[in-house]
Design a protein around this motif. Structure first.
Motif, short mmCIF file in Angstrom:
data_model
loop_
_atom_site.label_atom_id
_atom_site.label_comp_id
_atom_site.label_asym_id
_atom_site.label_seq_id
_atom_site.Cartn_x
_atom_site.Cartn_y
_atom_site.Cartn_z
N LEU A 34 0.84 -1.20 0.00
CA LEU A 34 0.00 0.00 0.00
C LEU A 34 0.88 1.24 0.00
O LEU A 34 0.67 2.18 -0.77
CB LEU A 34 -0.92 -0.02 1.23
CG LEU A 34 -1.98 1.08 1.32
CD1 LEU A 34 -3.22 0.54 2.03
CD2 LEU A 34 -1.45 2.29 2.08
N LYS A 35 1.90 1.21 0.86
CA LYS A 35 2.80 2.37 0.98
C LYS A 35 3.59 2.56 -0.33
O LYS A 35 3.86 3.69 -0.75
CB LYS A 35 3.75 2.17 2.15
CG LYS A 35 4.66 3.36 2.45
CD LYS A 35 5.49 3.09 3.69
CE LYS A 35 6.37 4.28 4.01
NZ LYS A 35 7.32 4.61 2.97
N LYS A 36 3.95 1.45 -0.98
CA LYS A 36 4.74 1.53 -2.21
C LYS A 36 3.98 2.23 -3.33
O LYS A 36 4.54 3.01 -4.10
CB LYS A 36 5.15 0.12 -2.66
CG LYS A 36 6.11 0.13 -3.86
CD LYS A 36 6.54 -1.27 -4.22
CE LYS A 36 7.57 -1.25 -5.34
NZ LYS A 36 7.13 -0.51 -6.54
N ILE A 37 2.67 1.95 -3.42
CA ILE A 37 1.86 2.62 -4.45
C ILE A 37 1.90 4.13 -4.25
O ILE A 37 2.09 4.90 -5.20
CB ILE A 37 0.39 2.11 -4.38
CG1 ILE A 37 0.33 0.63 -4.75
CG2 ILE A 37 -0.51 2.94 -5.31
CD1 ILE A 37 -1.02 -0.01 -4.51
N ILE A 38 1.75 4.56 -2.99
CA ILE A 38 1.80 6.00 -2.68
C ILE A 38 3.17 6.57 -3.02
O ILE A 38 3.29 7.62 -3.66
CB ILE A 38 1.48 6.24 -1.19
CG1 ILE A 38 0.04 5.81 -0.88
CG2 ILE A 38 1.66 7.72 -0.83
CD1 ILE A 38 -0.32 5.84 0.58
N ASP A 39 4.24 5.82 -2.64
CA ASP A 39 5.61 6.30 -2.88
C ASP A 39 5.93 6.41 -4.36
O ASP A 39 6.60 7.36 -4.78
CB ASP A 39 6.62 5.38 -2.18
CG ASP A 39 6.63 5.56 -0.68
OD1 ASP A 39 6.10 6.61 -0.22
OD2 ASP A 39 7.15 4.70 0.04
N SER A 67 6.92 8.49 1.57
CA SER A 67 5.82 8.83 2.48
C SER A 67 6.04 8.23 3.87
O SER A 67 6.81 7.28 4.04
CB SER A 67 4.50 8.30 1.91
OG SER A 67 4.53 6.89 1.84
N ASN A 68 5.35 8.81 4.83
CA ASN A 68 5.39 8.30 6.21
C ASN A 68 3.95 8.27 6.73
O ASN A 68 3.30 9.30 6.86
CB ASN A 68 6.26 9.21 7.10
CG ASN A 68 6.31 8.68 8.52
OD1 ASN A 68 6.57 7.51 8.74
ND2 ASN A 68 6.05 9.56 9.48
N ILE A 69 3.44 7.08 7.00
CA ILE A 69 2.07 6.92 7.49
C ILE A 69 2.11 6.78 9.00
O ILE A 69 2.71 5.84 9.55
CB ILE A 69 1.40 5.69 6.85
CG1 ILE A 69 1.39 5.82 5.33
CG2 ILE A 69 -0.02 5.54 7.38
CD1 ILE A 69 0.85 4.61 4.61
N SER A 70 1.46 7.74 9.70
CA SER A 70 1.48 7.73 11.18
C SER A 70 0.21 8.39 11.70
O SER A 70 -0.66 8.80 10.93
CB SER A 70 2.71 8.49 11.69
OG SER A 70 2.56 9.88 11.45
N LEU A 71 0.15 8.52 13.00
CA LEU A 71 -0.98 9.20 13.64
C LEU A 71 -0.76 10.70 13.76
O LEU A 71 -1.56 11.41 14.38
CB LEU A 71 -1.23 8.61 15.04
CG LEU A 71 -1.64 7.14 15.08
CD1 LEU A 71 -1.78 6.67 16.50
CD2 LEU A 71 -2.95 6.94 14.33
N GLY A 72 0.32 11.22 13.18
CA GLY A 72 0.56 12.66 13.21
C GLY A 72 1.55 13.08 14.28
O GLY A 72 2.23 12.25 14.90
N ASP A 73 1.64 14.41 14.49
CA ASP A 73 2.60 14.96 15.45
C ASP A 73 2.34 14.42 16.85
O ASP A 73 1.20 14.09 17.22
CB ASP A 73 2.50 16.49 15.47
CG ASP A 73 2.94 17.09 14.15
OD1 ASP A 73 3.69 16.42 13.42
OD2 ASP A 73 2.50 18.22 13.83
#
Length: 595
Positions: free
Chosen positions: A217-222, A235-241
């Motif tokens: 999933l992350k690779k498609i975005i990247d 990209s970095n998928i997280s819950l934010g700051d």
């Protein structure tokens, strides 16, 4: 500490055409330590009182509050608001040392904080000014730190609880939580335990998107990101700051195991969250909560539950406004403040402390026994008197049923005119009337109060005649009471006859319909059939003599009301000439402000 008094000069409806005079405020409102409930009809000034306090103190909600041209009394170019605080504890006083004043002398002296906010219009512009404090006319500017200790918690009338409790940027819930000591850092550089836990969770989320096939999933975005930007971007998928503010903006508040909560439940949850401000253990500032229209989205039982809980609070001061008879009936009279006729009059007893600054004229004539009685018998149906434009106090159900139809035939729609008929169920009308009587008659409420009563002079002789001596004594007593209402807004309207039913029986206009109603309700007895209406038997039943079942007054009154509505021979002109019901007509006209 608590807000003990508010004074206003030329603020909205509270103003004067006379020259600005600091010695004569246009409004003085005394407040209790605990609960204060502002009551009164629409446009009586309840919101203006709350807004004046907000303008000076500001709120924890970071609302943009400023003086507008509409805040100035018509034609005036200067307004002034003063707030006075008492019962200031040492840990609170340390925040306001240089602004405090003192009341009393020697050991009896107590600290007082007086805030002053004066705004003027010059050259067609509102001159921005600071809130000042001190015991002289001008005072000294409060610094930002001192003002932080004076902020109030405020819940507006049309609360959007669902929106305010939902996770989003700068949500109201995140503001409430962020200000609590639980989320305060000991130093700027130190990481809060909550931030540490969140960082660990964030790392887990990031790892999850990089392992076990989830990286697809992350690779498609990247891949798209690289083609859109640069080959080094990823990209970095997280819950934010992970700072406190950002974390709390992701928090929502709900009720465990419940979904799709209604407006009433969300409203109560929102109030509970806002009160978090006022329960901080190490808070040395003001604990004041203002709520407009507490009843919004709440059914009657929920309203009563909340007001009972607030009345038990001892550490927090509440100033509420309401249009709800349910709340007004549940709140102790001492906690009510009646807004009317450009005044705000407390319904509590005159303060005990000897204080020349206390304006005792504004308090009621109720005594401690009256308070005990009224708090027991002032139910929801009677509490509507606080919101009426005119009041008629009656002694029983018959009057309550018949008066509206007589009034309508006279041309007065009591509902349209917002007149309340209050059935006190006894001769305790004086206790209810005292609510509207002040220690000083010049402090007069702009609400006409009419009392309807009779002498209850029963026929006692064998020939059913009335005792002239007893009648004279009762008349003397009632006339003395009538005289005591001179120069007040209360009218005592009475008949020298026995009861309402006796007056109706002898009425030129209503006698026929009344006798028919009695006959129909008591159709099982021969004495009231057709033309054979035996007065002796009627008197015995009305007097409740032994061996005679009493007249069913409520049923008779209900039937009579129907007959009056249908019988167009009962005219306004005929009723006006009828001496036997003159006292009823007089009361109706007075309550409708037609005299």
């Amino acid at each position: 500490m608590y807000l003990s008094e508010l004074k206003l000069w030329n603020f909205r409806k509270y103003g004067s055409e006379k020259p600005f005079d600091l010695s004569k405020p246009n409004l003085i409102v005394p407040f209790n330590k605990g609960l204060n409930v502002l009551i009164g009809e629409n446009d009586s000034g309840k919101t203006s009182i709350i807004d004046a306090i907000k303008l000076v103190l500001k709120t924890h909600a970071y609302e943009w509050i400023k003086v507008e041209e509409s805040d100035f009394y018509r034609g005036s170019d200067k307004l002034r608001i003063e707030l006075e605080f008492k019962d200031i504890k040492p840990n609170e006083a340390k925040n306001f040392i240089e602004w405090l004043g003192w009341e009393g002398t020697g050991k009896d002296a107590i600290p007082i904080l007086r805030l002053i906010y004066q705004v003027e219009i010059k050259q067609d512009r509102i001159q921005v000014t600071d809130v000042k404090a001190g015991m002289d006319e001008i005072g000294y500017s409060l610094n930002a730190e001192a003002r932080e200790y004076l902020k109030t918690t405020y819940l507006k009338a049309l609360r959007d609880a669902d929106n305010d409790l939902t996770a989003k940027k700068n949500s109201r819930l995140s503001q409430i939580l962020k200000e609590h000591e639980f989320f305060k850092k000991k130093s700027k550089d130190e990481e809060h335990p909550f931030e540490s836990k969140f960082k660990k969770l964030n790392l887990e989320i990031e790892k999850w998107f990089k392992a076990d096939g989830n990286e697809k999933l992350k690779k498609i975005i990247d891949d798209f990101l690289v083609s859109f930007t640069h080959k080094d971007k990823t990209s970095n998928i997280s819950l934010g700051d992970s700072d406190i503010k950002s974390i709390l903006e992701k928090v929502s508040l709900g009720i465990l195991n419940e979904q799709n909560l209604g407006l009433g439940t969300m409203n109560r949850l929102y109030m509970a969250a806002e009160l978090l401000h006022l329960k901080k253990e190490n808070w040395d500032g003001l604990k004041l909560c203002m709520i407009e229209e507490l009843e919004a989205h709440l059914h009657p039982q929920a309203q009563m539950k909340i007001i009972e809980a607030l009345q038990k609070e001892t550490e927090v001061q509440f100033i509420l406004s309401t249009h709800s008879p349910n709340l007004a009936s549940k709140v102790k009279l001492h906690n009510l403040i009646f807004c009317n006729n450009n005044m705000a009059l407390p319904l509590g007893e005159v303060p005990n402390e000897e204080n020349e600054r206390t304006n005792k004229d504004k308090y009621t004539k109720l005594d401690k026994y009256d308070y005990k009685f009224l708090e027991r018998f002032l139910d929801v149906t009677k509490a509507n008197l606080f919101f009426a434009k005119g009041i008629i106090l009656v002694e029983g159900w018959s009057e309550e049923i018949i008066l509206p139809v007589i009034a309508k035939r006279l041309g007065y729609d009591l509902t349209e005119k917002e007149i309340s008929i209050v059935n006190v169920g006894s001769t305790a009308y004086l206790k209810f009337a005292k609510i509207f009587l002040r220690q000083n008659a010049t402090e007069k409420l702009n609400i006409p109060v009419a009392i309807i009563t009779d002498l209850d002079n029963r026929p006692e002789a064998k020939d059913n005649s009335f005792c002239a001596v007893k009648k004279e004594k009762k008349e003397e007593k009632i006339k003395e009471l009538e005289k005591s209402f001179n120069n007040t807004n209360v009218l005592l309207s009475y008949t020298s006859d026995w009861t309402l039913e006796w007056c109706l029986y002898n009425s030129e206009t209503l006698s026929k319909s009344f006798k028919e109603s009695v006959s129909e309700v008591h159709s099982g007895t021969d004495e009231f059939k057709g033309e054979k209406f035996e007065e002796t038997k009627f008197i015995s039943k009305l007097r409740k003599d032994k061996g005679h079942s009493p007249i069913d007054k409520v049923e008779v009154a209900s039937l009579l009301a129907e007959k009056i509505e249908k019988n167009y021979l009962i005219t306004k002109e005929n009723l006006a000439k009828d001496k036997k019901i003159e006292y009823i007509i007089k009361a109706i006209k007075y309550a409708c402000d037609e005299n």
